[in-house]
Design a protein around this motif. Structure first.
Motif, PDB file in Angstrom:
ATOM      1  N   VAL A  23       0.860  -1.179   0.000  1.00 22.12           N
ATOM      2  CA  VAL A  23       0.000   0.000   0.000  1.00 22.12           C
ATOM      3  C   VAL A  23       0.899   1.233   0.000  1.00 22.12           C
ATOM      4  CG1 VAL A  23      -1.782   1.305   1.225  1.00 22.12           C
ATOM      5  CG2 VAL A  23      -1.777  -1.194   1.343  1.00 22.12           C
ATOM      6  N   TYR A  24       0.713   2.092  -0.984  1.00 24.63           N
ATOM      7  CA  TYR A  24       1.418   3.370  -1.046  1.00 24.63           C
ATOM      8  C   TYR A  24       0.400   4.463  -0.755  1.00 24.63           C
ATOM      9  CZ  TYR A  24       5.552   1.475  -3.507  1.00 24.63           C
ATOM     10  OH  TYR A  24       6.687   0.803  -3.856  1.00 24.63           O
ATOM     11  N   VAL A  25       0.787   5.472  -0.001  1.00 26.92           N
ATOM     12  CA  VAL A  25      -0.065   6.627   0.264  1.00 26.92           C
ATOM     13  C   VAL A  25       0.610   7.831  -0.369  1.00 26.92           C
ATOM     14  CG1 VAL A  25      -1.157   8.069   2.021  1.00 26.92           C
ATOM     15  CG2 VAL A  25      -0.832   5.622   2.452  1.00 26.92           C
ATOM     16  N   ALA A  26      -0.140   8.555  -1.202  1.00 25.64           N
ATOM     17  CA  ALA A  26       0.442   9.701  -1.908  1.00 25.64           C
ATOM     18  C   ALA A  26      -0.556  10.848  -1.956  1.00 25.64           C
ATOM     19  CB  ALA A  26       0.840   9.298  -3.330  1.00 25.64           C
ATOM     20  N   LEU A  58      -9.322   5.894   6.504  1.00 28.12           N
ATOM     21  CA  LEU A  58      -8.170   5.022   6.250  1.00 28.12           C
ATOM     22  C   LEU A  58      -7.419   4.731   7.541  1.00 28.12           C
ATOM     23  CD1 LEU A  58      -6.382   3.450   4.309  1.00 28.12           C
ATOM     24  CD2 LEU A  58      -5.145   5.566   3.821  1.00 28.12           C
ATOM     25  N   ALA A  59      -7.265   5.740   8.399  1.00 30.41           N
ATOM     26  CA  ALA A  59      -6.576   5.532   9.674  1.00 30.41           C
ATOM     27  C   ALA A  59      -7.309   4.502  10.526  1.00 30.41           C
ATOM     28  CB  ALA A  59      -6.447   6.859  10.422  1.00 30.41           C
ATOM     29  N   LYS A  60      -8.639   4.593  10.564  1.00 28.38           N
ATOM     30  CA  LYS A  60      -9.421   3.621  11.339  1.00 28.38           C
ATOM     31  C   LYS A  60      -9.318   2.225  10.727  1.00 28.38           C
ATOM     32  CE  LYS A  60     -12.484   6.896  13.439  1.00 28.38           C
ATOM     33  NZ  LYS A  60     -13.799   7.310  13.837  1.00 28.38           N
ATOM     34  N   GLU A  71       4.064   3.830  11.756  1.00 29.52           N
ATOM     35  CA  GLU A  71       3.893   5.280  11.670  1.00 29.52           C
ATOM     36  C   GLU A  71       3.089   5.724  10.450  1.00 29.52           C
ATOM     37  OE1 GLU A  71       7.532   7.555  12.069  1.00 29.52           O
ATOM     38  OE2 GLU A  71       8.473   5.819  13.010  1.00 29.52           O
ATOM     39  N   LEU A  72       2.695   4.825   9.589  1.00 31.10           N
ATOM     40  CA  LEU A  72       2.020   5.209   8.350  1.00 31.10           C
ATOM     41  C   LEU A  72       0.767   6.064   8.568  1.00 31.10           C
ATOM     42  CD1 LEU A  72       2.434   5.037   5.327  1.00 31.10           C
ATOM     43  CD2 LEU A  72       1.074   2.956   5.314  1.00 31.10           C
ATOM     44  N   PRO A  73      -0.074   5.784   9.567  1.00 37.77           N
ATOM     45  CA  PRO A  73      -1.235   6.664   9.768  1.00 37.77           C
ATOM     46  C   PRO A  73      -0.859   8.120  10.069  1.00 37.77           C
ATOM     47  CG  PRO A  73      -1.599   4.574  10.877  1.00 37.77           C
ATOM     48  CD  PRO A  73      -0.167   4.584  10.410  1.00 37.77           C
ATOM     49  N   LYS A 108       3.786  10.007   0.370  1.00 35.55           N
ATOM     50  CA  LYS A 108       3.729  10.274   1.805  1.00 35.55           C
ATOM     51  C   LYS A 108       4.351   9.117   2.582  1.00 35.55           C
ATOM     52  CE  LYS A 108      -0.510  13.035   1.848  1.00 35.55           C
ATOM     53  NZ  LYS A 108      -1.822  13.143   2.512  1.00 35.55           N
ATOM     54  N   GLY A 109       4.039   7.895   2.135  1.00 40.24           N
ATOM     55  CA  GLY A 109       4.558   6.720   2.821  1.00 40.24           C
ATOM     56  C   GLY A 109       4.096   5.461   2.120  1.00 40.24           C
ATOM     57  N   ALA A 110       4.636   4.353   2.562  1.00 41.33           N
ATOM     58  CA  ALA A 110       4.273   3.073   1.948  1.00 41.33           C
ATOM     59  C   ALA A 110       4.402   1.952   2.968  1.00 41.33           C
ATOM     60  CB  ALA A 110       5.164   2.788   0.748  1.00 41.33           C
TER      61      ALA A 110
END
Length: 172
Positions: A23-26, A58-60, A71-73, A108-110
């Motif tokens: 999962v990548y977050v951008a 998404l955080a939930k 730390e991704l959230p 942002k993160g992955a």
């Protein structure tokens, strides 16, 4: 969005996260309609699912997921889109390719195979991660190499013996 709609959205995101290890977050905000369409098309061709998500949902979903997102959230600030893939480097390659023309998408993160990567500075490394298939191919190649050398040496030895036998037969 009602509470019921939110809980359904969280359940859907949780199911998507459970079905993948990549999962990548951008941040894709600021892309015009044409560029966003091109990004979605590139993702589709590469087998990557792109979805714009609400950060809180998404955080939930990450909280209730079986995976440990570390730390991704914490990177879920501002506009966020997730890239879900079966190939570890596919989203990274797509993002890197699009960055040649613009400054977005911004990584942002992955989360890749239980490892968490935070920050856009990780993009180059993430885009060069080898997929499972690539690693298996290299391993098979390495394992075949010594066997092929032995077979080649044996073939050369037998070929040399055949030539000697033919030469002896001609002389006799």
């Amino acid at each position: 969005m009602t509470r019921e709609e939110k809980s359904i959205a969280i359940e859907e995101l949780t199911a998507q996260l459970a079905g993948t290890n990549i999962v990548y977050v951008a941040d894709i905000s600021g892309l015009n309609a044409e560029t966003t369409s091109n990004l979605r098309r590139a993702c589709f061709k590469a087998g990557v699912k792109l979805e714009v998500v609400k950060n809180t949902l998404l955080a939930k979903a990450m909280e209730v997921s079986e995976n440990e997102y570390g730390e991704l959230p914490s990177v879920l600030v501002g506009n966020s889109a997730i890239f879900i893939s079966d190939v570890a480097n596919a989203p990274g390659k797509i993002i890197k390719d699009f960055r040649k023309k613009s400054d977005k998408p911004l990584l942002k993160g992955a989360y890749v195979n239980a490892e968490v990567y935070i920050g856009d500075d990780q993009l180059n490394m993430l885009s060069t991660i080898k997929s499972k298939e690539e690693l298996l191919g290299e391993l098979i190649g390495l394992l075949q190499s010594p066997a092929q050398k032995i077979i080649s040496a044996l073939q050369n030895k037998f070929a040399g013996q055949e030539v000697e036998a033919e030469t002896e037969a001609e002389q006799a």
